[in-house]
Scaffold this motif. Structure first.
Motif, short mmCIF file in Angstrom:
data_model
loop_
_atom_site.label_atom_id
_atom_site.label_comp_id
_atom_site.label_asym_id
_atom_site.label_seq_id
_atom_site.Cartn_x
_atom_site.Cartn_y
_atom_site.Cartn_z
N VAL A 58 -9.92 8.26 0.48
CA VAL A 58 -9.90 6.98 1.17
C VAL A 58 -9.57 5.89 0.17
CG1 VAL A 58 -11.62 7.74 2.84
CG2 VAL A 58 -12.36 6.48 0.82
N MET A 59 -9.06 4.79 0.68
CA MET A 59 -8.73 3.62 -0.15
C MET A 59 -9.48 2.43 0.40
SD MET A 59 -4.73 4.63 -0.44
CE MET A 59 -4.87 5.46 1.13
N GLY A 60 -10.71 2.26 -0.06
CA GLY A 60 -11.54 1.15 0.37
C GLY A 60 -12.32 1.45 1.64
N LEU A 86 0.82 -1.21 0.00
CA LEU A 86 0.00 0.00 0.00
C LEU A 86 0.85 1.26 0.00
CD1 LEU A 86 -2.68 1.45 0.14
CD2 LEU A 86 -2.73 1.06 2.60
N LEU A 87 1.85 1.33 0.88
CA LEU A 87 2.68 2.53 0.95
C LEU A 87 3.47 2.74 -0.34
CD1 LEU A 87 4.03 2.59 4.61
CD2 LEU A 87 2.13 3.85 3.61
N SER A 88 3.84 1.65 -1.00
CA SER A 88 4.59 1.79 -2.25
C SER A 88 3.72 2.31 -3.39
CB SER A 88 5.20 0.44 -2.65
OG SER A 88 4.20 -0.47 -3.12
N GLN A 137 1.01 7.27 -4.24
CA GLN A 137 1.70 8.42 -4.84
C GLN A 137 0.74 9.59 -4.95
OE1 GLN A 137 3.30 7.06 -8.57
NE2 GLN A 137 4.45 5.39 -7.62
N ALA A 138 1.24 10.77 -4.60
CA ALA A 138 0.41 11.97 -4.64
C ALA A 138 -0.12 12.18 -6.06
CB ALA A 138 1.22 13.18 -4.20
N VAL A 158 -5.13 3.83 -6.36
CA VAL A 158 -4.20 3.17 -5.44
C VAL A 158 -4.77 1.83 -4.99
CG1 VAL A 158 -3.08 3.31 -3.19
CG2 VAL A 158 -3.18 5.33 -4.66
N LEU A 159 -6.04 1.83 -4.64
CA LEU A 159 -6.68 0.60 -4.17
C LEU A 159 -6.60 -0.49 -5.22
CD1 LEU A 159 -8.41 -0.95 -2.11
CD2 LEU A 159 -10.44 0.12 -3.14
N GLN A 160 -6.89 -0.16 -6.47
CA GLN A 160 -6.86 -1.17 -7.52
C GLN A 160 -5.45 -1.70 -7.74
OE1 GLN A 160 -9.68 -2.52 -9.09
NE2 GLN A 160 -8.05 -4.01 -9.49
#
Length: 443
Positions: free
Chosen positions: A358-360, A313-315, A318-319, A326-328
């Motif tokens: 949010v991510m999920g 997740l952290l990788s 990206q802004a 990001v979630l996908q």
């Protein structure tokens, strides 16, 4: 593929071995009087960036109106530290420091219960002549929709068609303002994280838990009482659970008597100095009656899998990417690596669930409307919240390994880092140890 592999190896190297090497302590926070001074300085620094934020979104002025018990959501991030409500009616007008308002206070502020504010506000608007006047009326995002319906009716009556026709909805003003962090906050946020860890380490110990006697609710209320002694509060009631294949209680803990061999979980955060933490840790109750000295290997493997999901997740965060993008990407990487689980991460800061993408969600595991379509912002804090499914051979069952830590944006080169590391080892509860003995964490 080589580039991707190297990136994964880099993330594993940088984000591995992050469990703090020493036990957490209870650092002393500044006196309440000193805290108020610090909070006002942070507020002033954040407010100083509002003119640039208005220009970014082509907004000439930003108008907020609220009354006591009918506050705009943004009020709590722009008030003085010693204010606990907007007195009478409080009206704020942020501007871009241009033209006729150059050198004027920013925001212009009225506190009134006579109606005089409206004639003065109209005079200011006539002189300043803003073409786009932002008011917080977004129907989907709380940080852009804090204007109460009654205040909207009053604005319509008092400002008239001319200015209401120029009013616009731009929720990113509130989102970016609330999300933006002040560099000098970080040392204090580290202290709050350490207090959070210290609470967990003490709660998940023989000092608090006696197998066969202590209940999960007993531990929850221990947290509440202990926080009062530390002069901190909380934004949610602590939730303590015994993890089983069936248990995923959401906004409540389980109501169990804790036994040897139980896998425990806590989800809670503290509130102090205008900031919030949100952490989830797990503990294992050793079967000391059978001479057990460590958690089963299958449980350790499950925690490592959840740690790997945090790395992924952290990788990907990206802004500029949306939360859904990001979630996908995370879900795609998990599928490649054969990991099953769920991500439900959110911003944190002024609120436990703060402004931003949010991510999920637990009930929306692959796509989140509206909030998931917001962009990831740098210079902010995030709760890296998720769980991994993992089969535990020693128990012949598949469990959710639920973890959460708070991360902050460092810079373009380093990206995100955890504020105080992350849990990579279970808190071990050894009922054979006396209450005065040091807390035990497996090595």
């Amino acid at each position: 593929m080589l580039v991707v592999s190297l990136a994964v190896l880099f993330v594993n190297f940088v984000l591995g071995q992050l469990h703090p090497s020493t036990f957490a302590k209870y650092p002393s926070l500044p006196s309440l009087r000193e805290q108020a001074k610090i909070l006002d300085e942070w507020r002033d620094e954040r407010v100083s960036h509002i003119p640039a934020l208005l220009k970014k979104y082509n907004i000439d002025a930003w108008l907020m109106s609220q009354r006591e018990h009918a506050e705009d959501t943004i009020w709590w991030s722009i008030k003085n530290a010693t204010e606990y409500a907007p007195h009478r009616r409080t009206v704020l007008l942020f501007h871009t420091n241009t033209s006729s308002l150059s050198g004027k206070p920013n925001p212009l502020r009225w506190v009134d219960n006579t109606g005089a504010v409206w004639s003065e506000l109209r005079e200011v608007l006539e002189v300043f002549d803003p073409y786009r006047l932002a008011i917080n009326i977004d129907k989907d995002i709380a940080f852009g929709g804090g204007l109460h319906a009654g205040e909207l009716y009053v604005l319509a009556d008092e400002l008239g068609d001319k200015w209401m026709r120029r009013s616009v909805n731009q929720p990113m003003l509130g989102i970016e303002y609330v999300a933006a962090r002040v560099p000098s906050q970080l040392p204090y946020y580290r202290d709050l994280q350490e207090i959070t860890w210290a609470l967990i380490e003490e709660a998940f110990s023989a000092k608090v838990i006696k197998p066969g006697v202590t209940t999960t609710e007993d531990v929850e209320w221990w947290y509440r009482e202990k926080m009062l002694l530390l002069n901190v509060t909380t934004w949610n009631h602590p939730r303590v659970s015994v993890i089983t294949p069936e248990s995923f209680p959401g906004w409540a803990g389980t109501k169990d008597t804790i036994q040897e061999g139980d896998l425990l979980h806590v989800d809670f955060g503290i509130t102090a100095m205008g900031l919030n933490t949100d952490v989830q840790h797990m503990a294992y109750v050793l079967r000391t009656s059978k001479g057990e000295e460590d958690a089963p290997t299958g449980l350790k493997a499950g925690l490592r899998k959840a740690n790997r999901m945090q790395n992924i997740l952290l990788s990907k965060m990206q802004a500029g990417k949306t939360g859904n993008q990001v979630l996908q990407e995370v879900l795609d990487q998990m599928e490649q690596e054969g990991i099953e689980g769920q991500v439900y991460s959110h911003p944190i800061g002024d609120w436990g669930h703060a402004a931003g993408a949010v991510m999920g969600f637990t009930n929306l595991p692959v796509y989140v409307p509206v909030l998931g379509e917001l962009p990831i912002l740098p210079n902010t804090y995030y709760s890296i919240e998720l769980y991994a499914y993992s089969f535990v051979p020693e128990r012949n069952e598949t469990l959710r390994f639920r973890v959460e830590e708070n991360a902050y944006w460092v810079d373009e080169q380093r990206g995100w880092e955890f504020v105080r590391g992350r849990q990579e080892r279970f808190h071990l509860i050894n009922s054979d140890r006396k209450a005065s003995s040091p807390l035990v964490i497996q090595t």
